[in-house]
Design an enzyme around this catalytic site. Structure first.
Site, PDB file in Angstrom:
ATOM      1  NE  ARG A  33      14.464 -32.660  -7.113  1.00  0.00           N
ATOM      2  CZ  ARG A  33      13.513 -31.749  -6.908  1.00  0.00           C
ATOM      3  NH1 ARG A  33      12.392 -31.804  -7.577  1.00  0.00           N
ATOM      4  NH2 ARG A  33      13.680 -30.776  -6.042  1.00  0.00           N
ATOM      5  N   GLY A 135      27.552 -25.415  11.456  1.00  0.00           N
ATOM      6  CA  GLY A 135      28.856 -25.588  12.094  1.00  0.00           C
ATOM      7  C   GLY A 135      29.841 -26.156  11.101  1.00  0.00           C
ATOM      8  CB  ALA A 139      28.353 -34.100   4.154  1.00  0.00           C
ATOM      9  CE  LYS A 190      30.993 -22.908   5.384  1.00  0.00           C
ATOM     10  NZ  LYS A 190      29.684 -22.798   4.705  1.00  0.00           N
ATOM     11  NE  ARG A 254      28.969 -29.341  -1.175  1.00  0.00           N
ATOM     12  CZ  ARG A 254      27.811 -29.596  -0.569  1.00  0.00           C
ATOM     13  NH1 ARG A 254      26.908 -30.346  -1.169  1.00  0.00           N
ATOM     14  NH2 ARG A 254      27.562 -29.090   0.625  1.00  0.00           N
ATOM     15  CB  VAL A 278      24.588 -26.806  -5.033  1.00  0.00           C
ATOM     16  CG1 VAL A 278      24.465 -25.303  -4.835  1.00  0.00           C
ATOM     17  CG2 VAL A 278      23.495 -27.313  -5.961  1.00  0.00           C
TER      18      VAL A 278
HETATM   19  P1  13P Z   1      30.818 -27.265   1.058  1.00  0.00           P
HETATM   20  O1  13P Z   1      31.824 -26.242   0.606  1.00  0.00           O
HETATM   21  O2  13P Z   1      31.157 -28.647   0.617  1.00  0.00           O
HETATM   22  O3  13P Z   1      29.407 -26.851   0.702  1.00  0.00           O
HETATM   23  O4  13P Z   1      30.892 -27.360   2.650  1.00  0.00           O
HETATM   24  C1  13P Z   1      30.614 -26.209   3.330  1.00  0.00           C
HETATM   25  C2  13P Z   1      30.149 -26.410   4.717  1.00  0.00           C
HETATM   26  O5  13P Z   1      29.240 -25.734   5.073  1.00  0.00           O
HETATM   27  C3  13P Z   1      30.838 -27.301   5.685  1.00  0.00           C
HETATM   28  O6  13P Z   1      30.402 -27.042   6.994  1.00  0.00           O
END
Ligand code: 13P
Length: 331
Positions: A33, A135, A139, A190, A254, A278
């Site tokens: 964006r 999974g 990142a 989760k 996060r 987020v």
């Molecule tokens: P975040 O808590 O940074 O969103 O990471 C969660 C996630 O899905 C890692 O696989």
């Protein structure tokens, strides 16, 4: 034959990372964006706001034009937050060619409809095959080239197998699973347990407490998942306990960081502001509690997280509540 063109919508940390993975295998375009992000990716191979100094694949290209991007897609990857999936796909519904498979990366529920992202995709883009990539995939670690594995979940095995060579590498291994519901719920639910884990760490509790939160959290996730029709075995896999462990333990998560901020007395709005990204679990927690009531499933940890994000109680109160509730939580 012409190579398959992958288009990724959303240049947050995970969208950018998946685009960079694909760009090592096939022509890949990332829609962002923000025009500064586009320029930085095209000129410096970086997305510093989300991935610091990580160098992205040299072949990766970014664009500001969502219509042109979508029109060029042979495979479309949706990497925007859950709340933005429907709106983003409505924008490009006319641009996308028929039958183009859509891969969903989001791990949250849509407020109001309570739909999972793959359901929103099917709603917004009827007739397009949909798959989920999920999974234990923090990142920043994958962008830096650390080894990891993920699941391509789709009802159509042929689609899953066709997607593998686009995203897989020597250090990013892919598995198939046809339990889309179970895989997707594992990734979504989760995040709430990771907030609880972050709150626990923020309050200075020990590893036994963390293990308790993780284990009893997995019991809650599995109970709701099975009540909704998922295969219980899915929750023992990468998208279940795997993603739960990574997210509850990683200082980069996060959601876990949101929990730590809540434990330090920040409001959910302040925590979101400080993260600058987020944390899906904050908005998902109340929706999960609606599902828990509808399916008549006990979810004491999610319930305590929900009361903190709704500002009905403090993290300290939530922890007292958990200690009262867990022994009677049942299995
Ligand atoms: P975040 O808590 O940074 O969103 O990471 C969660 C996630 O899905 C890692 O696989």
């Amino acid at each position: 034959s012409r190579p398959i063109h992958v288009v990724v919508l959303g240049a947050g940390s995970w969208g950018t990372t998946v685009a960079s993975l694909a760009a090592r295998n096939t022509p890949t375009l990332l829609w962002a964006r923000d025009s500064d992000t586009v320029a930085e990716i095209n000129q410096n191979r970086r997305n510093s706001r989300y991935l610091g100094d990580v160098e992205l694949a040299p072949a990766l290209r970014a664009s500001n034009d969502i219509h042109e991007a979508a029109h060029s897609a042979d495979v479309l990857v949706v990497g925007v937050p859950s709340v933005a999936v429907r709106e983003t796909l409505a924008t490009i519904a006319e641009d996308l060619r028929a039958w183009v498979p859509v891969v969903s990366l989001a791990k949250g529920l849509e407020p109001g409809t309570r739909m999972r992202p793959t359901q929103v995709v099917t709603d917004a883009l009827p007739g397009h095959p949909v798959a989920l990539l999920a999974g234990p995939n923090i990142a920043g670690e994958i962008a830096r080239g650390y080894a990891a594995a993920a699941v391509v979940a789709t009802e159509d095995e042929n689609i899953a197998t066709a997607l593998h060579p686009l995203f897989a590498s020597g250090v990013f291994r892919l598995y198939n699973n046809d339990d889309v519901l179970g895989c997707e719920l594992g990734g979504i639910l989760k995040n709430i347990i990771a907030i609880a884990s972050g709150m626990a760490d923020g309050l200075g509790v020990g590893d036994n407490t963390r293990a308790m939160v993780l284990t009893r959290g997995l019991a809650e996730i599995t109970r709701l998942g099975v009540a909704m029709g998922a295969d219980p075995r899915t929750f023992a896999g990468l998208t279940g306990v795997g993603d739960l462990m990574a997210t509850c333990m990683s200082p980069r998560s996060r959601n876990r960081r949101a929990g730590e901020l809540l434990a330090s007395g920040k409001t959910p709005a302040q925590a979101a502001e400080l993260l600058g990204q987020v944390a899906e679990g904050i908005k998902t927690a109340p929706i999960v509690m609606e599902l828990a009531r509808e399916f008549d499933v006990a979810m004491p940890i999610c319930s305590e997280v929900d009361s903190v994000v709704a500002e009905r109680s403090s993290a300290t109160d939530a922890y007292r509540g958990l200690h009262r509730m867990l022994p009677d939580g049942g299995h």
